[in-house]
Design an enzyme around this catalytic site. Structure first.
Site, mmCIF file in Angstrom:
data_model
loop_
_atom_site.group_PDB
_atom_site.id
_atom_site.type_symbol
_atom_site.label_atom_id
_atom_site.label_comp_id
_atom_site.label_asym_id
_atom_site.label_seq_id
_atom_site.Cartn_x
_atom_site.Cartn_y
_atom_site.Cartn_z
ATOM 1 N N HIS A 95 68.576 -5.350 -27.307
ATOM 2 C CA HIS A 95 69.258 -6.605 -26.941
ATOM 3 C C HIS A 95 70.712 -6.497 -27.391
ATOM 4 O O HIS A 95 70.984 -6.060 -28.503
ATOM 5 C CB HIS A 95 68.558 -7.782 -27.618
ATOM 6 C CG HIS A 95 68.918 -9.104 -27.027
ATOM 7 N ND1 HIS A 95 70.168 -9.668 -27.177
ATOM 8 C CD2 HIS A 95 68.198 -9.975 -26.274
ATOM 9 C CE1 HIS A 95 70.195 -10.828 -26.541
ATOM 10 N NE2 HIS A 95 69.018 -11.044 -25.983
ATOM 11 N N HIS A 129 64.641 -4.506 -29.163
ATOM 12 C CA HIS A 129 64.162 -5.848 -28.803
ATOM 13 C C HIS A 129 62.824 -5.837 -28.068
ATOM 14 O O HIS A 129 61.962 -6.671 -28.342
ATOM 15 C CB HIS A 129 65.213 -6.524 -27.928
ATOM 16 C CG HIS A 129 64.894 -7.924 -27.527
ATOM 17 N ND1 HIS A 129 64.715 -8.932 -28.448
ATOM 18 C CD2 HIS A 129 64.719 -8.484 -26.291
ATOM 19 C CE1 HIS A 129 64.438 -10.065 -27.803
ATOM 20 N NE2 HIS A 129 64.427 -9.821 -26.498
ATOM 21 N N GLU A 153 70.479 -16.199 -17.553
ATOM 22 C CA GLU A 153 70.743 -15.108 -18.498
ATOM 23 C C GLU A 153 71.253 -13.918 -17.696
ATOM 24 O O GLU A 153 71.411 -13.992 -16.479
ATOM 25 C CB GLU A 153 69.478 -14.767 -19.287
ATOM 26 C CG GLU A 153 69.016 -15.912 -20.186
ATOM 27 C CD GLU A 153 67.829 -15.560 -21.047
ATOM 28 O OE1 GLU A 153 67.824 -14.480 -21.661
ATOM 29 O OE2 GLU A 153 66.878 -16.366 -21.105
ATOM 30 N N ARG A 190 63.915 -4.509 -18.758
ATOM 31 C CA ARG A 190 63.361 -5.816 -18.392
ATOM 32 C C ARG A 190 64.450 -6.845 -18.094
ATOM 33 O O ARG A 190 65.438 -6.947 -18.823
ATOM 34 C CB ARG A 190 62.477 -6.333 -19.527
ATOM 35 C CG ARG A 190 62.005 -7.749 -19.336
ATOM 36 C CD ARG A 190 60.960 -8.146 -20.337
ATOM 37 N NE ARG A 190 61.431 -8.243 -21.682
ATOM 38 C CZ ARG A 190 62.050 -9.298 -22.206
ATOM 39 N NH1 ARG A 190 62.308 -10.371 -21.447
ATOM 40 N NH2 ARG A 190 62.428 -9.304 -23.458
ATOM 41 N N ARG A 220 70.954 -6.129 -19.423
ATOM 42 C CA ARG A 220 71.008 -5.906 -20.867
ATOM 43 C C ARG A 220 71.396 -4.495 -21.276
ATOM 44 O O ARG A 220 72.167 -4.301 -22.207
ATOM 45 C CB ARG A 220 69.595 -6.142 -21.395
ATOM 46 C CG ARG A 220 69.531 -7.289 -22.301
ATOM 47 C CD ARG A 220 68.124 -7.611 -22.631
ATOM 48 N NE ARG A 220 68.013 -9.052 -22.526
ATOM 49 C CZ ARG A 220 66.916 -9.720 -22.778
ATOM 50 N NH1 ARG A 220 65.812 -9.081 -23.106
ATOM 51 N NH2 ARG A 220 66.900 -11.021 -22.693
HETATM 52 P P1 FAD Z 1 53.250 -10.820 -29.616
HETATM 53 O O1 FAD Z 1 53.575 -12.233 -29.366
HETATM 54 O O2 FAD Z 1 54.232 -10.029 -30.368
HETATM 55 O O3 FAD Z 1 51.860 -10.785 -30.398
HETATM 56 C C1 FAD Z 1 51.332 -9.583 -30.880
HETATM 57 C C2 FAD Z 1 50.084 -9.905 -31.684
HETATM 58 O O4 FAD Z 1 49.397 -8.684 -31.961
HETATM 59 C C3 FAD Z 1 50.348 -10.553 -33.035
HETATM 60 O O5 FAD Z 1 49.434 -11.597 -33.218
HETATM 61 C C4 FAD Z 1 50.066 -9.425 -34.031
HETATM 62 O O6 FAD Z 1 49.595 -9.859 -35.292
HETATM 63 C C5 FAD Z 1 48.974 -8.686 -33.297
HETATM 64 N N1 FAD Z 1 48.771 -7.300 -33.732
HETATM 65 C C6 FAD Z 1 49.637 -6.265 -33.690
HETATM 66 N N2 FAD Z 1 49.058 -5.139 -34.164
HETATM 67 C C7 FAD Z 1 47.791 -5.493 -34.518
HETATM 68 C C8 FAD Z 1 46.697 -4.800 -35.090
HETATM 69 N N3 FAD Z 1 46.763 -3.509 -35.412
HETATM 70 N N4 FAD Z 1 45.559 -5.486 -35.356
HETATM 71 C C9 FAD Z 1 45.454 -6.813 -35.069
HETATM 72 N N5 FAD Z 1 46.464 -7.513 -34.511
HETATM 73 C C10 FAD Z 1 47.613 -6.862 -34.238
HETATM 74 N N6 FAD Z 1 60.730 -13.109 -23.788
HETATM 75 C C11 FAD Z 1 60.969 -14.027 -22.839
HETATM 76 O O7 FAD Z 1 60.358 -13.989 -21.767
HETATM 77 N N7 FAD Z 1 61.866 -15.029 -23.060
HETATM 78 C C12 FAD Z 1 62.573 -15.150 -24.217
HETATM 79 O O8 FAD Z 1 63.371 -16.069 -24.378
HETATM 80 C C13 FAD Z 1 62.357 -14.172 -25.219
HETATM 81 N N8 FAD Z 1 63.031 -14.226 -26.397
HETATM 82 C C14 FAD Z 1 62.718 -13.350 -27.386
HETATM 83 C C15 FAD Z 1 63.338 -13.481 -28.635
HETATM 84 C C16 FAD Z 1 62.975 -12.649 -29.673
HETATM 85 C C17 FAD Z 1 63.666 -12.790 -31.003
HETATM 86 C C18 FAD Z 1 61.994 -11.652 -29.479
HETATM 87 C C19 FAD Z 1 61.599 -10.737 -30.589
HETATM 88 C C20 FAD Z 1 61.385 -11.504 -28.243
HETATM 89 C C21 FAD Z 1 61.742 -12.353 -27.194
HETATM 90 N N9 FAD Z 1 61.133 -12.248 -25.949
HETATM 91 C C22 FAD Z 1 61.387 -13.173 -24.982
HETATM 92 C C23 FAD Z 1 60.067 -11.271 -25.730
HETATM 93 C C24 FAD Z 1 58.708 -11.955 -25.873
HETATM 94 O O9 FAD Z 1 58.755 -12.909 -26.887
HETATM 95 C C25 FAD Z 1 57.610 -10.951 -26.203
HETATM 96 O O10 FAD Z 1 57.710 -9.818 -25.383
HETATM 97 C C26 FAD Z 1 56.247 -11.587 -25.949
HETATM 98 O O11 FAD Z 1 56.157 -12.791 -26.688
HETATM 99 C C27 FAD Z 1 55.145 -10.632 -26.341
HETATM 100 O O12 FAD Z 1 53.926 -11.342 -26.375
HETATM 101 P P2 FAD Z 1 52.614 -10.584 -26.795
HETATM 102 O O13 FAD Z 1 51.536 -11.606 -26.834
HETATM 103 O O14 FAD Z 1 52.441 -9.377 -25.960
HETATM 104 O O15 FAD Z 1 52.929 -10.031 -28.280
HETATM 105 C C1 SIN Z 2 67.102 -14.108 -25.241
HETATM 106 O O1 SIN Z 2 66.962 -15.314 -25.408
HETATM 107 O O2 SIN Z 2 68.195 -13.535 -25.159
HETATM 108 C C2 SIN Z 2 65.887 -13.252 -25.139
HETATM 109 C C3 SIN Z 2 65.335 -13.391 -23.798
HETATM 110 C C4 SIN Z 2 64.403 -12.269 -23.499
HETATM 111 O O3 SIN Z 2 64.162 -11.382 -24.325
HETATM 112 O O4 SIN Z 2 63.919 -12.275 -22.370
#
Ligand code: FAD
Ligand code: SIN
Length: 428
Positions: free
Chosen positions: A230, A334, A113, A369, A271
């Site tokens: 993004h 993003h 990427e 990032r 990015r």
């Molecule tokens: P999340 O997975 O967002 O989980 C947050 C949790 O907190 C959820 O369960 C939610 O319900 C809970 N929550 C929030 N507020 C409250 C509250 N007040 N009370 C109770 N629960 C709450 N990263 C990569 O490394 N590779 C990729 O290919 C990539 N692709 C992506 C594609 C997309 C479309 C997106 C949006 C992001 C992508 N990212 C990628 C980024 C990555 O997915 C996220 O940064 C990462 O998954 C965050 O994980 P997390 O567990 O911190 O949060």
């Molecule tokens: C993507 O697949 O472009 C998202 C990857 C990332 O957020 O790290």
């Protein structure tokens, strides 16, 4: 008001929250809350993949790529820690049953990427997040010591007068009932802030609640203005979450084009640089999007169908045949690089409060990032937080277990007054 006591309360059921819960010792009692359904987290949406140190010779290159993308504002210690533990993290995911794409000889396949000097991202088609997080969720659902409680919103954190975290006030979204959960340790894993933006790839329910609650109680947070956009989300006039077109399509050869059909930027720059170039081009043309041509992807139709089936399907559903025409794309919010200040073990400035995943800012990402470093960072530092909790942590001061029933009752009365006021304000 209902109250309960838990050894560990994890707020958030994405990759960070689940991995933390899974690494707490099996006899310990863990409650994992989430605001929406168990599968409504950004972790389920991740497309491109997850980074890993390709081989020992790649350590310097991976470190430099992460630092350069982050404008050298990264914390070098957390970056080194992430890189050092990346391979074992991927190996562990494989033991959970996660399937990554493989070459014909059975070796892991690597994609690339933006801002990566070489391919070092492992992936599962264009739905890597779903593959990883559904396996973590399945593993958590099998554990008798972990309770998963969806549709439960953390409203506020509970603290004693010395600033020690004692748990959280929560609301059952379906009954509306507010209750108090006291916990020996509380882990914030509430994800990002995309729900605060009109155009974002994130779930709308992700509104920075963990950071907001921490800040309200004087817990340190850093870089609240470090928000990543993004470059390529599918252009639409409709409201709601934006559909991402993974950066890995550019890693595999897709090209960005202006209205005249000309390239205007190196698609594999970091990015923030690509996003700025797209905005500049849009302003020059007076347009609200540019175009992404997937026909130049190496391996053509075969690669597109094998590696990017979800993107092809969604584009077709929106009326675009990526095999015949470029698709309109526009940048959207993003990722959040800022967050609750945390160290290499997820410890915040408040005793017995941890922050992991996108909610935290441990400095890995600096100002911008590097692609596919987020899932890796979330998994590694969540596991380290679980280890710290297991070890008793460096956290000093009382925990909820050191208070008498009478003291807890007094705190509960004070808290009830606050929560009642908040609920009242919300309904106004
Ligand atoms: P999340 O997975 O967002 O989980 C947050 C949790 O907190 C959820 O369960 C939610 O319900 C809970 N929550 C929030 N507020 C409250 C509250 N007040 N009370 C109770 N629960 C709450 N990263 C990569 O490394 N590779 C990729 O290919 C990539 N692709 C992506 C594609 C997309 C479309 C997106 C949006 C992001 C992508 N990212 C990628 C980024 C990555 O997915 C996220 O940064 C990462 O998954 C965050 O994980 P997390 O567990 O911190 O949060
Ligand atoms: C993507 O697949 O472009 C998202 C990857 C990332 O957020 O790290």
């Amino acid at each position: 008001m209902k109250e309960e006591f838990r050894e560990t309360l994890v707020i958030g059921a994405g990759a960070a929250g689940l991995n933390c819960a899974l690494h707490l010792p099996a006899p310990s009692d863990v409650l994992v809350l989430c605001k929406g359904g168990l599968k409504e987290s950004d972790s389920f949406l991740a497309q491109g993949g997850i980074c890993v140190l390709h081989d020992p010779d790649d350590a310097a290159g991976y470190f430099e790529d992460t630092m350069r993308a982050g404008h050298y504002e990264n914390n070098p210690d957390t970056v080194r820690c992430m890189i050092e533990h990346s391979r074992e993290t991927i190996d562990e995911l494989i033991t959970f049953g996660v399937r990554f794409a493989r070459e014909e000889n059975g070796e892991l396949a690597y994609t690339r990427e933006g801002a990566h000097s070489r391919p070092r991202i492992v992936f599962h088609a264009d739905c890597t997040g779903k593959e990883i997080t559904s396996h973590l969720l399945a593993a958590a659902q099998k554990r008798t010591n972990i309770e998963l409680r969806p549709y439960t919103t953390m409203l506020d954190l509970l603290f004693d007068d010395g600033g020690t975290c004692l748990g959280a006030a929560v609301r059952d979204n379906r009954s509306g009932e507010v209750s108090l959960i006291y916990a020996g340790n509380t882990v914030l894993a509430t994800g990002g802030v995309g729900g605060l933006f009109a155009h974002s790839t994130n779930y709308r329910i992700l509104t920075g609640d963990g950071v907001g609650a921490a800040l309200a109680h004087g817990v340190a947070a850093d870089h609240l203005d470090y928000v990543q956009f993004h470059p390529t989300t599918l252009y639409t006039k409709r409201r709601g979450r934006r559909f991402l077109i993974s950066e890995s399509v550019r890693g595999e050869g897709a090209q960005l084009l202006n209205a005249a059909g000309e390239r205007f930027v190196d698609e594999l720059l970091p990015r923030d640089v690509v996003t700025a170039a797209i905005r500049k081009e849009m302003a020059k043309e007076g347009s609200d999007h540019v175009r992404l041509d997937l026909r130049t992807v190496r391996g053509g139709e075969h690669t597109l169908e094998k590696h990017f089936p979800g993107i092809l399907h969604r584009c077709r559903k929106e009326g675009y045949d990526v095999l015949r025409e470029p698709v309109p794309v526009v940048p959207a919010q993003h990722y959040f690089m800022g967050g609750v200040r945390s160290d290499l073990s997820g410890r915040t400035t408040a005793p017995h409060l941890y922050a992991v995943g996108e909610t935290c800012c441990n400095g890995v990402h600096g100002r911008n990032r590097l692609a596919s470093n987020s899932l890796l960072e979330a998994l590694i530092f969540a596991r380290r937080a679980a280890q710290d909790i297991t070890d008793g942590g460096r956290a000093k001061g009382k925990t909820v277990w050191d208070y008498t029933q009478k003291e807890i009752a007094a705190m509960q009365r004070a808290r009830r007054r606050l929560v009642t006021q908040e609920t009242h304000h919300e309904s106004e």
